[in-house]
Design an enzyme around this catalytic site. Sequence first.
Site, PDB file in Angstrom:
ATOM      1  N   SER A 144       1.070  -0.988  -0.362  1.00  0.00           N
ATOM      2  CA  SER A 144      -0.039  -0.497  -0.342  1.00  0.00           C
ATOM      3  C   SER A 144       0.945   0.887  -0.014  1.00  0.00           C
ATOM      4  O   SER A 144       2.357   1.522   0.259  1.00  0.00           O
ATOM      5  CB  SER A 144      -0.766  -0.076   1.543  1.00  0.00           C
ATOM      6  OG  SER A 144      -1.928   1.634   1.543  1.00  0.00           O
ATOM      7  N   TYR A 157      -1.113   0.607  10.523  1.00  0.00           N
ATOM      8  CA  TYR A 157      -1.593  -0.206   9.088  1.00  0.00           C
ATOM      9  C   TYR A 157      -0.882   0.280   8.829  1.00  0.00           C
ATOM     10  O   TYR A 157       0.351  -0.785   8.100  1.00  0.00           O
ATOM     11  CB  TYR A 157      -2.910   0.416   8.716  1.00  0.00           C
ATOM     12  CG  TYR A 157      -2.418  -0.073   7.422  1.00  0.00           C
ATOM     13  CD1 TYR A 157      -3.832  -1.889   7.083  1.00  0.00           C
ATOM     14  CD2 TYR A 157      -2.483   1.149   6.301  1.00  0.00           C
ATOM     15  CE1 TYR A 157      -3.584  -1.766   6.025  1.00  0.00           C
ATOM     16  CE2 TYR A 157      -3.199   0.421   4.391  1.00  0.00           C
ATOM     17  CZ  TYR A 157      -3.761  -0.976   4.685  1.00  0.00           C
ATOM     18  OH  TYR A 157      -3.991  -1.606   3.398  1.00  0.00           O
TER      19      TYR A 157
HETATM   20  N1  LIG Z   1      -8.865  -0.702   0.105  1.00  0.00           N
HETATM   21  C1  LIG Z   1      -7.453  -0.040  -0.116  1.00  0.00           C
HETATM   22  O1  LIG Z   1      -8.043   1.031  -0.224  1.00  0.00           O
HETATM   23  C2  LIG Z   1      -6.548  -0.504  -0.450  1.00  0.00           C
HETATM   24  C3  LIG Z   1      -5.415   0.246  -0.233  1.00  0.00           C
HETATM   25  C4  LIG Z   1      -4.201  -0.403  -0.610  1.00  0.00           C
HETATM   26  C5  LIG Z   1      -3.656  -1.497  -0.236  1.00  0.00           C
HETATM   27  N2  LIG Z   1      -4.414  -2.304  -0.185  1.00  0.00           N
HETATM   28  C6  LIG Z   1      -4.373  -3.802   0.585  1.00  0.00           C
HETATM   29  O2  LIG Z   1      -5.405  -4.776  -0.315  1.00  0.00           O
HETATM   30  C7  LIG Z   1      -5.188  -5.695   0.427  1.00  0.00           C
HETATM   31  C8  LIG Z   1      -7.143  -6.728  -0.106  1.00  0.00           C
HETATM   32  O3  LIG Z   1      -7.678  -5.288   0.258  1.00  0.00           O
HETATM   33  P1  LIG Z   1      -8.895  -5.190  -0.627  1.00  0.00           P
HETATM   34  O4  LIG Z   1      -9.345  -3.957  -0.476  1.00  0.00           O
HETATM   35  O5  LIG Z   1      -9.785  -6.537  -1.258  1.00  0.00           O
HETATM   36  O6  LIG Z   1      -9.358  -6.137   1.420  1.00  0.00           O
HETATM   37  P2  LIG Z   1     -11.183  -6.468   1.650  1.00  0.00           P
HETATM   38  O7  LIG Z   1     -11.919  -7.022   0.765  1.00  0.00           O
HETATM   39  O8  LIG Z   1     -11.467  -5.790   3.259  1.00  0.00           O
HETATM   40  O9  LIG Z   1     -10.369  -7.665   1.646  1.00  0.00           O
HETATM   41  C9  LIG Z   1      -9.081  -8.368   3.205  1.00  0.00           C
HETATM   42  C10 LIG Z   1      -8.989 -10.024   3.329  1.00  0.00           C
HETATM   43  O10 LIG Z   1      -7.973 -10.064   4.162  1.00  0.00           O
HETATM   44  C11 LIG Z   1      -9.366 -11.114   5.035  1.00  0.00           C
HETATM   45  N3  LIG Z   1      -8.091 -10.873   5.862  1.00  0.00           N
HETATM   46  C12 LIG Z   1      -8.072 -10.509   7.386  1.00  0.00           C
HETATM   47  N4  LIG Z   1      -7.478 -10.767   7.853  1.00  0.00           N
HETATM   48  C13 LIG Z   1      -7.172 -12.260   7.644  1.00  0.00           C
HETATM   49  C14 LIG Z   1      -6.882 -13.111   8.927  1.00  0.00           C
HETATM   50  N5  LIG Z   1      -6.451 -13.303   9.975  1.00  0.00           N
HETATM   51  N6  LIG Z   1      -6.676 -14.206   7.808  1.00  0.00           N
HETATM   52  C15 LIG Z   1      -6.931 -14.697   7.038  1.00  0.00           C
HETATM   53  N7  LIG Z   1      -7.304 -13.706   6.327  1.00  0.00           N
HETATM   54  C16 LIG Z   1      -7.574 -12.987   6.599  1.00  0.00           C
HETATM   55  C17 LIG Z   1     -10.126 -11.355   4.646  1.00  0.00           C
HETATM   56  O11 LIG Z   1     -11.236 -12.180   5.007  1.00  0.00           O
HETATM   57  P3  LIG Z   1     -12.278 -12.247   5.928  1.00  0.00           P
HETATM   58  O12 LIG Z   1     -13.686 -12.133   4.770  1.00  0.00           O
HETATM   59  O13 LIG Z   1     -12.276 -13.623   6.418  1.00  0.00           O
HETATM   60  O14 LIG Z   1     -12.314 -11.343   6.658  1.00  0.00           O
HETATM   61  C18 LIG Z   1     -10.212 -10.247   3.083  1.00  0.00           C
HETATM   62  O15 LIG Z   1     -10.464 -11.686   2.262  1.00  0.00           O
HETATM   63  C19 LIG Z   1      -5.277  -5.778   1.858  1.00  0.00           C
HETATM   64  O16 LIG Z   1      -3.808  -6.257   2.086  1.00  0.00           O
HETATM   65  C20 LIG Z   1      -4.983  -4.023   1.296  1.00  0.00           C
HETATM   66  O17 LIG Z   1      -4.543  -3.895   2.449  1.00  0.00           O
HETATM   67  C21 LIG Z   1      -5.974  -2.434   0.249  1.00  0.00           C
END
Ligand SMILES: NC(=O)c1ccc[n+]([C@@H]2O[C@H](COP(=O)([O-])OP(=O)(O)OC[C@H]3O[C@@H](n4cnc5c(N)ncnc54)[C@H](OP(=O)(O)O)[C@@H]3O)[C@@H](O)[C@H]2O)c1
Length: 251
Positions: A144, A157
């Site tokens: 990120s 974070y």
């Molecule tokens: N959204 C943003 O603005 C953004 C920006 C930059 C980077 N990112 C990164 O991109 C990645 C995906 O984010 P997203 O936006 O797609 O968010 P998201 O839809 O909330 O997905 C997060 C994922 O992490 C999983 N997770 C959380 N805790 C876990 C654990 N203990 N063990 C296994 N899985 C776990 C969740 O599974 P559950 O269904 O079990 O909760 C879900 O599948 C993340 O690493 C995030 O930090 C996001």
Amino acid sequence: MKDAFGFPQSVLVLGGTSEIALATVRRLVARRTRTVWLAGRPSPALDEAAGGLRALGAEVRVVGFDALDPGSHEEGLGKVFAEGDIDLVLMAFGVLGDQAHDEREPLKAVRVAQTNYTGAVSAGLVTARALQEQGHGSLVVLSSVAGERARRANFIYGSSKAGLDAFAQGLGDALYGTGVHVMVVRPGFVRSRMTAGLEEAPFATTPEAVAAAVELGLRRRSETVWVPGALRVVMSAVRHLPRAAFRRLPV
Ligand SMILES: NC(=O)c1ccc[n+]([C@@H]2O[C@H](COP(=O)([O-])OP(=O)(O)OC[C@H]3O[C@@H](n4cnc5c(N)ncnc54)[C@H](OP(=O)(O)O)[C@@H]3O)[C@@H](O)[C@H]2O)c1
């Protein structure tokens, strides 16, 4: 094996309900991907994600994976690789946490760090070794921009992502020349479940835009991908701002 255009035929997603990951996999399934493993914590959402991809024609299997239980990674993920080669591992799990709240509850902050960093160190080393044993494949790590420079409002974070990013870069260098490719993806604010209800940051983007950037990066075998691309230049400037000036930015 990847086809002649470099598209993965088999994909393992760590964080199988991630909106960014699912947008990416949908895009890849529309190209050549046939086999998808969704690794995640068992939930109706994980089953729904699998069903959605099956409806697109993919062969989907679900496997338990908890980032907070690194002791289980070797065995759990080992079973996936034992079933056949994986062309792409997409590391997409992560939690944002609640900075204001977590500053007052250190154990909550530790959970963010353990999920985003420690969990990724374990899963990253386990899957990287399996890819290396195959002699091919890509590991795509969702880092990120938050890790590029930790902000007052989001440093728990941000620091976990900084650790993850540094780890993934080092792993990429360690695997250079082995046939295994590590790609670090640095999105800015993405409109997903993770950011629902939050005020949008400049350069906000979508899971689909991240998916397109990942596909292009895979095709080019990029080592680093910014989404949107303009953030590369913006963050280069932000990174070099003096502390006193950075503190005063409304970010
Ligand atoms: N959204 C943003 O603005 C953004 C920006 C930059 C980077 N990112 C990164 O991109 C990645 C995906 O984010 P997203 O936006 O797609 O968010 P998201 O839809 O909330 O997905 C997060 C994922 O992490 C999983 N997770 C959380 N805790 C876990 C654990 N203990 N063990 C296994 N899985 C776990 C969740 O599974 P559950 O269904 O079990 O909760 C879900 O599948 C993340 O690493 C995030 O930090 C996001």
